[in-house]
Design a protein around this motif. Structure first.
Motif, PDB file in Angstrom:
ATOM      1  N   VAL A 150       0.850  -1.198   0.000  1.00 33.58           N
ATOM      2  CA  VAL A 150       0.000   0.000   0.000  1.00 33.58           C
ATOM      3  C   VAL A 150       0.880   1.240   0.000  1.00 33.58           C
ATOM      4  CG1 VAL A 150      -1.791   1.285   1.222  1.00 33.58           C
ATOM      5  CG2 VAL A 150      -1.823  -1.216   1.236  1.00 33.58           C
ATOM      6  N   SER A 207      -0.560   7.899   1.444  1.00 36.39           N
ATOM      7  CA  SER A 207      -0.850   9.240   0.936  1.00 36.39           C
ATOM      8  C   SER A 207      -0.690  10.305   2.008  1.00 36.39           C
ATOM      9  CB  SER A 207      -2.279   9.286   0.380  1.00 36.39           C
ATOM     10  OG  SER A 207      -3.219   9.012   1.413  1.00 36.39           O
ATOM     11  N   ARG A 225      -6.332   5.406   6.680  1.00 30.90           N
ATOM     12  CA  ARG A 225      -7.481   4.507   6.569  1.00 30.90           C
ATOM     13  C   ARG A 225      -8.005   4.458   5.137  1.00 30.90           C
ATOM     14  NH1 ARG A 225     -10.219   3.006  11.279  1.00 30.90           N
ATOM     15  NH2 ARG A 225      -9.363   3.840  13.208  1.00 30.90           N
ATOM     16  N   GLU A 226      -8.037   5.625   4.489  1.00 33.06           N
ATOM     17  CA  GLU A 226      -8.535   5.677   3.122  1.00 33.06           C
ATOM     18  C   GLU A 226      -7.654   4.863   2.183  1.00 33.06           C
ATOM     19  OE1 GLU A 226      -8.259   8.240   5.191  1.00 33.06           O
ATOM     20  OE2 GLU A 226     -10.425   8.396   5.539  1.00 33.06           O
ATOM     21  N   ASP A 227      -6.336   4.878   2.435  1.00 32.11           N
ATOM     22  CA  ASP A 227      -5.425   4.083   1.615  1.00 32.11           C
ATOM     23  C   ASP A 227      -5.736   2.597   1.756  1.00 32.11           C
ATOM     24  OD1 ASP A 227      -4.111   6.416   0.878  1.00 32.11           O
ATOM     25  OD2 ASP A 227      -2.657   6.267   2.516  1.00 32.11           O
ATOM     26  N   ARG A 287      -8.633   1.218   2.735  1.00 36.83           N
ATOM     27  CA  ARG A 287      -9.937   0.896   2.139  1.00 36.83           C
ATOM     28  C   ARG A 287      -9.838   0.852   0.618  1.00 36.83           C
ATOM     29  NH1 ARG A 287     -11.874   4.628   6.322  1.00 36.83           N
ATOM     30  NH2 ARG A 287     -12.884   3.411   7.976  1.00 36.83           N
ATOM     31  N   SER A 288      -9.037   1.739   0.042  1.00 34.91           N
ATOM     32  CA  SER A 288      -8.879   1.739  -1.415  1.00 34.91           C
ATOM     33  C   SER A 288      -8.190   0.470  -1.880  1.00 34.91           C
ATOM     34  CB  SER A 288      -8.066   2.966  -1.853  1.00 34.91           C
ATOM     35  OG  SER A 288      -8.759   4.162  -1.535  1.00 34.91           O
ATOM     36  N   ALA A 289      -7.189   0.015  -1.085  1.00 30.46           N
ATOM     37  CA  ALA A 289      -6.474  -1.205  -1.451  1.00 30.46           C
ATOM     38  C   ALA A 289      -7.358  -2.428  -1.318  1.00 30.46           C
ATOM     39  CB  ALA A 289      -5.230  -1.368  -0.577  1.00 30.46           C
ATOM     40  N   ALA A 294     -10.685  -2.415  -1.748  1.00 31.20           N
ATOM     41  CA  ALA A 294     -11.878  -2.319  -2.589  1.00 31.20           C
ATOM     42  C   ALA A 294     -11.900  -3.304  -3.750  1.00 31.20           C
ATOM     43  CB  ALA A 294     -12.031  -0.890  -3.101  1.00 31.20           C
ATOM     44  N   PRO A 295     -10.805  -3.466  -4.511  1.00 32.15           N
ATOM     45  CA  PRO A 295     -10.875  -4.385  -5.662  1.00 32.15           C
ATOM     46  C   PRO A 295     -11.164  -5.816  -5.272  1.00 32.15           C
ATOM     47  CG  PRO A 295      -8.957  -2.946  -5.808  1.00 32.15           C
ATOM     48  CD  PRO A 295      -9.529  -2.763  -4.443  1.00 32.15           C
TER      49      PRO A 295
END
Length: 461
Positions: free
Chosen positions: A200, A203, A211-213, A215-217, A219-220
């Motif tokens: 990851v 950012s 946390r957003e990083d 969740r983005s990782a 998501a796929p």
């Protein structure tokens, strides 16, 4: 210069591998003394308060409340020299205790400054960190030299390792490689979502993963999102629930279970219970029907010792116990636990009643010591407390029998050819058919029923 030491999560039970941080009792900046309680953790068996093994000032909490931590992982950093003077000496252990990493009385302790020490691990500031520059400029001139790349920390098994203050906090490196920058809550979120932080990109400032990083990782690979307002929730499998599930699956698919049932008129038992309320010896003691069942079980086990035995597969032996460590299945907010009453067969009815009251109160508060959760020989599960008549209980691993004690109800019963209302309950006995034959299981269950239907029979045992 600060003298920092990590305190790793110890094994407070028998072979525990992880625990959840329930509540920190201290915060960064607090002064702590030797043996001061600093954190409450929840293991698979009980909640435990951990004391601090050395004195100083809390520098950093390395695990967040609610986070599950593996045994041996550092959870707190203590500055032994907050004033900058020479580091104070750790408190000397009592004569009966060993030093860190030394064997004492045949064991290597893991609490209050104990635990195996391999060697010291040192960390140095990160090179090129965006946040390292201000820290470097604020440092004394002697420390203004270029910093070197980080040195990998030892595996979590190392205890109380001295470290230098890093410019940017970091978690222990794995396999000597890159160490992702993330705070404890973010690491917990990544663990829950199954995200490897090594892959990851952070950012946050200085490359910190947010946390957003995470969740983005995730998501796929995540399952399709539930529709808004979906009526379901997900809870991680851990703690008591995880341990209970593993034990029940192991027992159900290892020991061949047989369950037998018996309906008993316990009116004489309930009448005796009422008389004991006014008896001087029982004043102030809560004598429950479960106490009578416990006493009956201990007496009946003398006549059928097979129910109090253990099948030892590795040794190819059946181990008969000349004592009864009685397990009592107790429902708690944390899940099902089975604390033990040691040497229950040597207790009087009053002593059993007092032990049951103390045991259940402690269990519901989550304060049962881990040592009291192991070593049982036979168990009672009181399903009657929920108004349930009976069930088919699963054996606790290592035991050969478990008795389910149902609710005591007013029911029609035939007495001397007449149908009259009586106090009636149902018993269910599950046993390991490798150890206990049908005749032995039936005899034991009948004995328990006879003692409950006519307590005076106890003098014949």
């Amino acid at each position: 210069m600060p003298q920092l030491k990590h305190f790793p999560l110890p094994d407070v039970g028998e072979g525990l591998t992880e625990a959840e941080i329930l509540d920190w009792k201290v915060k960064p900046g607090d002064a702590v003394s030797v043996n001061q309680i600093i954190v409450e953790i929840e293991t698979a068996k009980a909640s435990v308060e951990l004391p601090c093994p050395f004195a100083g000032q809390v520098s950093e909490l390395l695990a967040d409340t609610g986070q599950t931590v593996e045994v041996g992982t550092p959870i707190i950093t203590i500055d032994l020299d907050p004033s900058g003077a020479a580091a104070p000496q750790e408190a000397a252990p009592a004569e009966s205790e060993g030093k860190i990493g030394e064997e004492s009385n045949g064991r290597i302790a893991t609490l209050v400054g104990y635990g195996p020490r391999t060697s010291s691990a040192k960390r140095r500031p990160r090179k090129g960190s965006a946040q390292a520059a201000p820290a470097a400029s604020a440092a004394p001139p002697a420390s203004a030299a270029p910093v070197e790349p980080p040195v990998a920390a030892e595996p979590p098994a190392a205890v109380a390792a001295e470290v230098q203050v890093p410019a940017q906090p970091s978690a222990p490196a794995r396999n000597g490689g890159y160490v992702p920058l993330a705070k404890p809550p973010v690491r917990k979120l990544a663990k829950d979502l199954g995200v490897d932080l090594h892959g990851v990109a952070g950012s946050g400032e200085g490359g910190v993963i947010t946390r957003e990083d995470v969740r983005s990782a995730a998501a796929p690979a995540a399952a399709p999102a539930a529709a808004p307002g979906a009526r379901e929730r997900r809870v991680p499998i851990k703690g008591v629930r995880k341990a209970t599930a593993q034990a029940m699956v192991s027992s159900a698919f290892t020991a061949p279970h047989v369950t037998e049932f018996l309906t008993v008129d316990v009116t004489p038992m309930m009448e005796l219970r009422e008389r004991l309320k006014s008896h001087p010896e029982f004043r102030g003691v809560k004598v429950t029907p479960l106490a009578f069942a416990a006493k009956a079980l201990c007496l009946a086990a003398r006549r059928t010792p097979d129910v109090n035995a253990t099948w030892d597969e590795a040794a190819g032996e059946i181990v008969y116990k000349d004592y009864v460590h009685l397990g009592i299945a107790a429902a708690t907010p944390r899940g099902l636990v089975v604390p033990k009453i040691r040497d229950a067969d040597g207790m009087s009815l009053r002593e059993l009643a007092e032990a049951l009251e103390s045991l259940t109160a402690t269990a519901r508060e989550g304060r049962t010591p881990p040592a009291d959760m192991v070593g049982g020989t036979i168990t009672i599960t009181n399903v009657g407390v929920f108004g349930v008549d009976t069930g088919t209980p699963i054996l606790n691993p290592g035991e050969s029998a478990i008795l389910a004690f149902g609710a005591v109800r007013d029911m029609p019963w035939v007495v001397d050819g007449q149908v009259v209302p009586r106090k009636v309950c149902q018993l269910a006995l599950s046993f390991d058919h490798r150890v206990v034959d049908g005749q032995q299981g039936s005899q034991f269950l009948a004995d328990v029923g006879a003692l409950l239907s006519d307590p005076s029979m106890a003098i014949t045992y």
